[in-house]
Design an enzyme around this catalytic site. Structure first.
Site, short mmCIF file in Angstrom:
data_model
loop_
_atom_site.label_atom_id
_atom_site.label_comp_id
_atom_site.label_asym_id
_atom_site.label_seq_id
_atom_site.Cartn_x
_atom_site.Cartn_y
_atom_site.Cartn_z
CB SER A 595 1.92 -44.36 -70.90
OG SER A 595 0.43 -44.78 -71.42
CG ASP A 681 0.11 -46.53 -78.20
OD1 ASP A 681 -0.94 -47.22 -77.52
OD2 ASP A 681 0.88 -45.88 -77.47
CG HIS A 716 0.60 -48.51 -75.09
ND1 HIS A 716 0.48 -47.19 -75.28
CD2 HIS A 716 0.70 -48.59 -73.66
CE1 HIS A 716 0.53 -46.41 -73.99
NE2 HIS A 716 0.54 -47.35 -73.14
#
Length: 746
Positions: A595, A681, A716
């Site tokens: 991320s 995501d 995610h």
């Protein structure tokens, strides 16, 4: 990556010492090449040409075909790692007690817990009646619930395996039970986009109410009478902005908006106060906030604001009644960078801010970061960070904020590096739940008996230690605190993990992991999958780089906005420390981050590609400038407080333009790189790593493979279910282990 973009091993006879390049398989001759459709973007006099922006067209069959081709290429490139992946998966599985359960938690006369069953991917939510009125510590002793053993009177609230049947994805986003215990509301995500369907189950009959709410966000709470359900809604940019009320039995179309936040740079959430007398609506960013209270005993007054956002104070509020007076416990940064705690009579908030009287409860300390505070009927409980370690402290409410205030008491633990965090509490309980872990101590659940005159230090009652199978012994591993020196002289803390029997002979492999954003700390914590790397002779370094929260608020502020590059240089300094430590062969170092940590991976790949044999970038935020320049994209406007606003500020634009990974790919011999993403995501869109991989392949002067691994039915966190999660981690670790020559168990 938190509420914005947020990712994270017994002796064997031999180890591999081959150089990294020797184990990287040759890539097939023709990786997917996306067509170039040049699109120009001009800001502050600077024009950037993006050839791959068209890959953002998620509904375009050509895009889907390209992504499928990328996955096929990845499968071909990594085919030689299949046995290694299977080995690591089996090691994770064999160390995990698959039939297991959580420690029951008491609430409103019931014990609530979850079960996991061998062979099943999802948890089963259960409860059983509690005995006693909760007035003694004994009443808060959880019942003995054993794996695989039926519990008399057990009631299944929700079986995640049944919910997931026939679905490509399943995740439970939250649940709430009415105080009378009759109704159970739960939110389920069936796509991976973190938008949930809310259903309500009548626990007396087992049937579902007709009330169904679609496309809700995180957050569920019932009113005290159980007749109203509160929930969150996100706008088109995936920003939670509305708190809505649903009256049970009425059409969802008639649901009312309790609060709507129109500032696109502010995030909204809600919860119940510790004593459940108020609904708290929290609005904020990383630099200031605002709290509004709804008193359940006088809802006609509506939401009442405590400190308006114009005060530019970052704070959390906990209302409670003390001896007939409404009090507010404030954790705030008013003249306190690391935050402090004050006690305020609720009536004070009717006055101008400069005239309010706040009693200091915990004073500001440059060496202590206050993370937050809550209350029980008798104590204040504080979460704080000191010497990088998260810990818990309890102080009696009697005398709080006066000269008679007693000193806080912390439960004590034996290890130097550990994490002790709140695992939940009930307002009227004489105990609080504490979760303890370290890098090599599996999670332990304690009930901490709050200190009293008769028990001045409190008492820790061990309820469970997560079992680890396969002959695991903590003594076989070592975790130490080391320090790297950054370019500007800053000392960067490192957590260095390895096997205790590893020789310091300069031939081992190493992995450096980092995150470094949003004041998120990479705290000590046990991980079964990581053991598979350590058992292959890998020295695993967690770099606590600036931008995280390990060293207090200043550590975070020194790694954001116009200081963001410190995050990257700190990580490179950590890599240099490892290369010079005597533990590893400098040619056998890999890196991993996800991320915002994926942005870190992209940045260091551009800055120092020669220092890494391989990089795994999980759901990487690598096209940050393009994303943040478009406030219509998910989360973009919320990011301005973290990175700066490049739309209005040319200095921010120029600064970001010089570090964002996609725009700074250059002619260099890049290492083996795996960009791992998911089609659904919503925090970091798949298009970012898809574009990045194309640019890397076009410019790299090296021969190492660069691949895009994409989960077409994931979010995610990747695919859903624990087994798929293990497979994902095994894939990531196998890619690294193969490239750094760490295939064989010691």
């Amino acid at each position: 990556m938190t509420t914005s973009r947020a990712a994270a091993t017994p002796s064997a006879p031999e180890r591999t010492a081959a150089p990294a390049a020797a184990s990287v398989p040759a890539a097939p001759a023709s990786p997917p090449v996306a067509k170039k459709v040049p699109v120009t973007r001009t800001h502050h006099g600077d024009t950037f040409t993006d050839s791959y922006e068209w890959l953002r067209e998620k509904d375009n069959p050509e895009v889907v075909a390209h992504l499928n081709a990328e996955q096929a290429y990845t499968d071909a490139v990594t085919a030689g790692q299949e046995q290694l992946r299977q080995d690591i998966f089996n090691e994770i599985k064999n160390r995990t007690q698959e039939t297991d359960l959580s420690v029951p938690s008491r609430k409103d006369g019931w014990w609530y817990y979850s079960r996991m069953v061998e062979g099943s991917a999802y948890s089963i939510q259960c409860r059983v009646r509690a005995a006693g009125d909760g007035s003694t510590v004994e009443h808060w002793t959880p019942p003995v619930v054993e794996p695989g053993v039926d519990v008399p009177g057990e009631q299944v609230l929700l079986d995640g395996n049944a919910e997931a049947q026939g679905q490509p994805f399943f995740s439970l986003g939250g649940a709430a039970v009415t105080r009378d215990g009759n109704l159970y509301a739960y939110a389920a995500d069936f796509a991976g986009d973190e938008l949930f369907t809310i259903r309500i189950k009548d626990l007396r009959t087992g049937g579902l109410l007709p009330d169904t709410i679609e496309k809700a966000f995180y957050g569920l709470a019932f009113s005290p009478d159980g007749g109203t359900l509160y929930y969150m809604v996100a706008d088109d940019s995936w920003r939670p902005y509305q708190v809505k009320t649903h009256i049970l039995g009425t059409p969802v179309a008639e649901d009312q908006v309790l609060y709507q936040e129109d500032d696109v740079a502010m995030w909204t959430g809600f919860g119940l106060s510790a004593d459940r007398r108020h609904l708290l609506v929290s609005i904020g960013c990383s630099e200031f906030s605002e709290t509004r209270l709804l008193a359940f005993d006088s809802p006609e007054k509506g939401l009442q604001t405590l400190i308006p956002r114009g005060g530019h104070i970052l704070y959390d509020a906990e209302p409670f009644l003390w001896k007939g007076v409404e009090k507010i416990l404030l954790t705030h940064d008013r003249d306190a960078a690391n935050s402090m705690i004050s006690l305020v009579d609720a009536a004070e908030f009717a006055k101008p801010l400069t005239e309010q009287e706040w009693a200091t409860v915990v004073a500001h300390d440059e060496a202590v970061r206050i993370n937050g505070a809550t209350v029980t009927a008798t104590h204040m409980v504080v979460s704080l960070r000191k010497d990088t370690i998260e810990r818990i402290q309890a102080t009696p409410l009697e005398g709080l904020g006066t000269a008679a205030q007693e000193s806080g008491v912390e439960p004590s633990f034996d290890e130097e590096l550990y994490t002790a965090s709140m695992g939940g509490s009930e307002f009227d309980s004489p105990v609080i739940r504490v979760v303890y872990t370290s890098d090599f101590t599996p999670p332990r659940v304690y009930d901490y008996v709050l200190p009293t005159a008769a028990l001045p230090h409190g008492e820790l009652l061990l309820r469970k230690e997560t079992p680890v199978l396969g002959g695991y012994r903590a003594a076989d591993y070592v975790a130490t605190r080391e320090w790297a020196t950054a370019d500007d002289g800053t000392k960067v803390p490192l957590s260095v993990l390895r096997r205790a029997d590893l020789p310091r002979d300069g031939t081992n492999a190493g992995v450096v992991y980092g995150y470094g954003s949003y004041e998120v700390s990479m705290d000590p914590g046990f991980g079964v999958p990581r053991l598979s790397l350590l058992d292959r002779g890998v020295v695993f370094v967690i770099a606590h780089v600036r931008g995280g929260g390990e060293m207090g608020r200043h550590w975070y502020e020194d790694g954001k906005k116009l200081r963001k590059k410190n995050t990257f240089s700190d990580f490179i300094a950590a890599t240099d420390w490892l290369a010079q430590s005597g533990w590893v062969d400098p040619a056998r170092i890999g890196a991993m981050g996800g991320s915002a940590g994926g942005l870190l991976m992209g940045a260091v790949a551009n800055m120092a590609p020669e220092k890494y044999a391989a990089i795994v970038a999980q759901v990487p935020f690598v096209d940050a400038l393009t994303t943040i320049l478009d406030p219509e994209l998910p989360l973009s406007a919320l990011e301005w407080e973290e990175w700066g606003n490049p739309i209005t500020d040319p200095e921010v634009y120029g600064y970001m333009k010089h570090y964002t990974p996609y725009e700074n790919v250059r002619a260099a011999a890049y290492p083996a790189i795996a960009a791992v993403t998911s089609f659904n995501d919503t925090r970091v869109l798949y298009v970012e790593p898809a574009k990045w991989v194309q640019e890397l392949r076009a410019r790299s002067t090296g021969t190492a493979p660069i691949v895009l691994k994409i989960e077409m039915d994931g979010g995610h966190g990747g695919a859903s279910g624990r087994y798929e999660g293990w497979k994902t981690r095994a894939w990531d670790y196998a890619f690294l282990a193969d490239a750094i020559g760490a295939r064989t168990l010691r």
